[in-house]
Design a protein around this motif. Structure first.
Motif, PDB file in Angstrom:
ATOM      1  N   SER A 114       0.831  -1.204   0.000  1.00 38.03           N
ATOM      2  CA  SER A 114       0.000   0.000   0.000  1.00 38.03           C
ATOM      3  C   SER A 114       0.863   1.251   0.000  1.00 38.03           C
ATOM      4  O   SER A 114       0.565   2.231  -0.692  1.00 38.03           O
ATOM      5  N   PHE A 115       1.919   1.235   0.783  1.00 37.71           N
ATOM      6  CA  PHE A 115       2.847   2.366   0.837  1.00 37.71           C
ATOM      7  C   PHE A 115       3.437   2.628  -0.556  1.00 37.71           C
ATOM      8  O   PHE A 115       3.515   3.778  -1.006  1.00 37.71           O
ATOM      9  N   ILE A 116       3.821   1.577  -1.254  1.00 37.10           N
ATOM     10  CA  ILE A 116       4.430   1.716  -2.577  1.00 37.10           C
ATOM     11  C   ILE A 116       3.412   2.224  -3.588  1.00 37.10           C
ATOM     12  O   ILE A 116       3.719   3.084  -4.430  1.00 37.10           O
ATOM     13  N   ALA A 117       2.186   1.711  -3.530  1.00 39.05           N
ATOM     14  CA  ALA A 117       1.157   2.139  -4.481  1.00 39.05           C
ATOM     15  C   ALA A 117       0.856   3.628  -4.335  1.00 39.05           C
ATOM     16  O   ALA A 117       0.750   4.355  -5.333  1.00 39.05           O
ATOM     17  N   VAL A 118       0.741   4.096  -3.100  1.00 49.67           N
ATOM     18  CA  VAL A 118       0.490   5.530  -2.874  1.00 49.67           C
ATOM     19  C   VAL A 118       1.666   6.363  -3.372  1.00 49.67           C
ATOM     20  O   VAL A 118       1.493   7.442  -3.948  1.00 49.67           O
ATOM     21  N   THR A 119       2.868   5.861  -3.162  1.00 51.00           N
ATOM     22  CA  THR A 119       4.059   6.543  -3.679  1.00 51.00           C
ATOM     23  C   THR A 119       3.977   6.688  -5.201  1.00 51.00           C
ATOM     24  O   THR A 119       4.291   7.753  -5.754  1.00 51.00           O
ATOM     25  N   SER A 153       8.613   2.271  -9.283  1.00 50.76           N
ATOM     26  CA  SER A 153       7.436   1.888  -8.493  1.00 50.76           C
ATOM     27  C   SER A 153       6.362   1.254  -9.358  1.00 50.76           C
ATOM     28  O   SER A 153       5.735   0.263  -8.957  1.00 50.76           O
ATOM     29  N   SER A 154       6.133   1.783 -10.575  1.00 50.65           N
ATOM     30  CA  SER A 154       5.105   1.200 -11.446  1.00 50.65           C
ATOM     31  C   SER A 154       5.483  -0.207 -11.880  1.00 50.65           C
ATOM     32  O   SER A 154       4.620  -1.085 -12.012  1.00 50.65           O
ATOM     33  N   PHE A 155       6.764  -0.440 -12.081  1.00 45.07           N
ATOM     34  CA  PHE A 155       7.232  -1.769 -12.487  1.00 45.07           C
ATOM     35  C   PHE A 155       6.848  -2.814 -11.443  1.00 45.07           C
ATOM     36  O   PHE A 155       6.331  -3.887 -11.785  1.00 45.07           O
ATOM     37  N   TRP A 156       7.061  -2.495 -10.162  1.00 47.41           N
ATOM     38  CA  TRP A 156       6.805  -3.492  -9.129  1.00 47.41           C
ATOM     39  C   TRP A 156       5.350  -3.534  -8.684  1.00 47.41           C
ATOM     40  O   TRP A 156       4.872  -4.589  -8.259  1.00 47.41           O
ATOM     41  N   VAL A 157       4.628  -2.428  -8.804  1.00 49.51           N
ATOM     42  CA  VAL A 157       3.182  -2.490  -8.569  1.00 49.51           C
ATOM     43  C   VAL A 157       2.524  -3.329  -9.656  1.00 49.51           C
ATOM     44  O   VAL A 157       1.625  -4.141  -9.393  1.00 49.51           O
ATOM     45  N   MET A 158       2.976  -3.163 -10.884  1.00 46.54           N
ATOM     46  CA  MET A 158       2.427  -3.891 -12.018  1.00 46.54           C
ATOM     47  C   MET A 158       2.643  -5.399 -11.866  1.00 46.54           C
ATOM     48  O   MET A 158       1.785  -6.213 -12.243  1.00 46.54           O
TER      49      MET A 158
END
Length: 393
Positions: A114-119, A153-158
């Motif tokens: 969640s922290f990463i997604a908000v980032t 961040s988008s790479f790892w959220v994806m």
């Protein structure tokens, strides 16, 4: 004795988590636009104070969790005694402390994904806004930095299957849009560091099926090979760093940064304890004004020595450099210990992030400052890595 129903307990936990998520979203958005003075800082402070009011025990948990994030804050507070600008140092100390407090509190209250997604949302929003409103960031280096972090961040959220579909869709769009924008930003340093961050975060993920001891052995072997290669390059070529700069179209002075570095080194030699926390770049300092005018910074705001270690040395002296170096190494190796033992999307993101930030310390100042998104993520990375280590044992 009576107990609250399970549904009521779950509802309370959901409410607390949603409040934490929303307030971290407010903080992340405000910190992403911090180049605009005053208003984002006020929003950030209000969100942190509201969080402390809603959950009064959590600031205490954050303050007492670990001493390492607070050492440089405490030394900065001590520098008020000998600071050439004591009021400036006195004002900067609580601002940095609140930023550290926010990093730990929100990391303690949120899952890492969640922290990463908000980032990701925050950085993406600031980059989209920059397309329509000029001078949001103030420099191409800041634009490039956020774009590189959007890519990471988008790479790892994806790739994180536990993320919501909406988050993964936004991540896919951001990942497709960020690279051409980063290339057009014209910051070779951010492009190289961003590529290094993604590559270094992907390698442990590709080795996830191996035993943790094997991953650690292969990683140290790779570090050894890189060090040997660099050593050979320095033996075979004169000034290989200058050759690298010329090959990517940069002048060897790095657009005047060598002048800044030389001046900073002289200040550290004359003031081994530093001038005081954030006591150099102030309006009353004639040397700072001269640099502002030399580099055409008309508003006399938001400049630095373009080197984390020299910047800290000017402010906090040799002891400050040792404290910052020790803190940085502890965070860096804690995160990499986490990712080599448990290479999931969250740990891989933070491994890439700390690699990105540490690789840029020789050219940028992105840590140990107030209202700094990168500083907040850096301290949050340490909390998540340390917590993962505690759970493992």
């Amino acid at each position: 004795m009576t107990y609250a129903p399970i549904s009521a307990t779950v509802h309370q936990a959901n409410w607390e988590y949603r409040a934490t998520w929303l307030l971290w979203l407010c903080c992340a958005f405000s910190l992403s636009f911090i180049a605009i003075p005053t208003i984002p800082a006020v929003i950030f402070l209000c969100a942190v104070l509201l969080y402390c009011a809603l959950f009064p025990f959590r600031p205490y948990r954050a303050l007492t969790w670990n001493l390492i994030p607070w050492v440089i804050v405490l030394f900065g507070m001590l520098s008020v005694i000998w600071s050439e600008q004591p009021m400036q140092s006195l004002r900067a100390t609580p601002q940095i402390a609140i930023s550290v407090l926010a990093a730990i509190m929100f990391a303690q209250g949120l899952q890492a994904r969640s922290f990463i997604a908000v980032t990701l949302y925050a950085f993406s929003a600031s980059d989209v806004a920059d397309l329509f409103v000029s001078d949001i960031f103030g420099s191409k280096n800041m634009v490039a930095q956020t774009l590189a972090l959007v890519m990471l961040s988008s790479f790892w959220v994806m790739l994180d299957k536990q993320q919501p579909k909406l988050a993964r869709t936004i991540a896919l769009l951001a990942f497709l849009g960020a690279p051409p924008m980063l290339a057009s930003a014209g910051s070779e340093g951010a492009l190289l560091a961003g590529g290094l961050a993604i590559l270094s975060s992907v390698i442990p993920f590709l080795m996830r099926r191996l035993h943790s001891s094997t991953r650690i052995l292969l990683t140290w072997l790779g570090v050894f090979v890189i060090c040997v290669t660099l050593g050979i390059a320095f033996l075979l070529f004169n000034d290989p760093f200058d050759l690298l700069l010329l090959s990517i179209g940069k002048d060897v002075s790095l657009t005047g940064r060598t002048l800044l570095w030389s001046h900073a080194a002289n200040i550290i030699a004359d003031h081994p304890f530093g001038l005081g926390l954030q006591a150099f770049w102030v309006e009353g300092n004639s040397q700072a004004v001269q640099f502002w005018e030399t580099f055409y910074i008309d508003n006399h705001y938001g400049f630095h020595f373009h080197d984390l270690w020299l910047e800290i040395g000017v402010e906090l002296g040799l002891i400050g450099i040792l404290i910052a170096a020790g803190t940085t190494l502890v965070v860096f190796f804690s995160v990499w210990r986490w990712v080599l033992r448990d290479p999931g999307p969250e740990s891989c993101f933070f491994a890439g992030f700390v690699t990105f930030i540490v690789s840029r310390t020789l050219g940028e100042v992105e840590l140990y400052a107030q209202f700094s998104m990168t500083s907040v993520i850096f301290m949050a990375a340490y909390y998540y890595a340390d917590s993962a280590h505690a759970v493992r044992h």
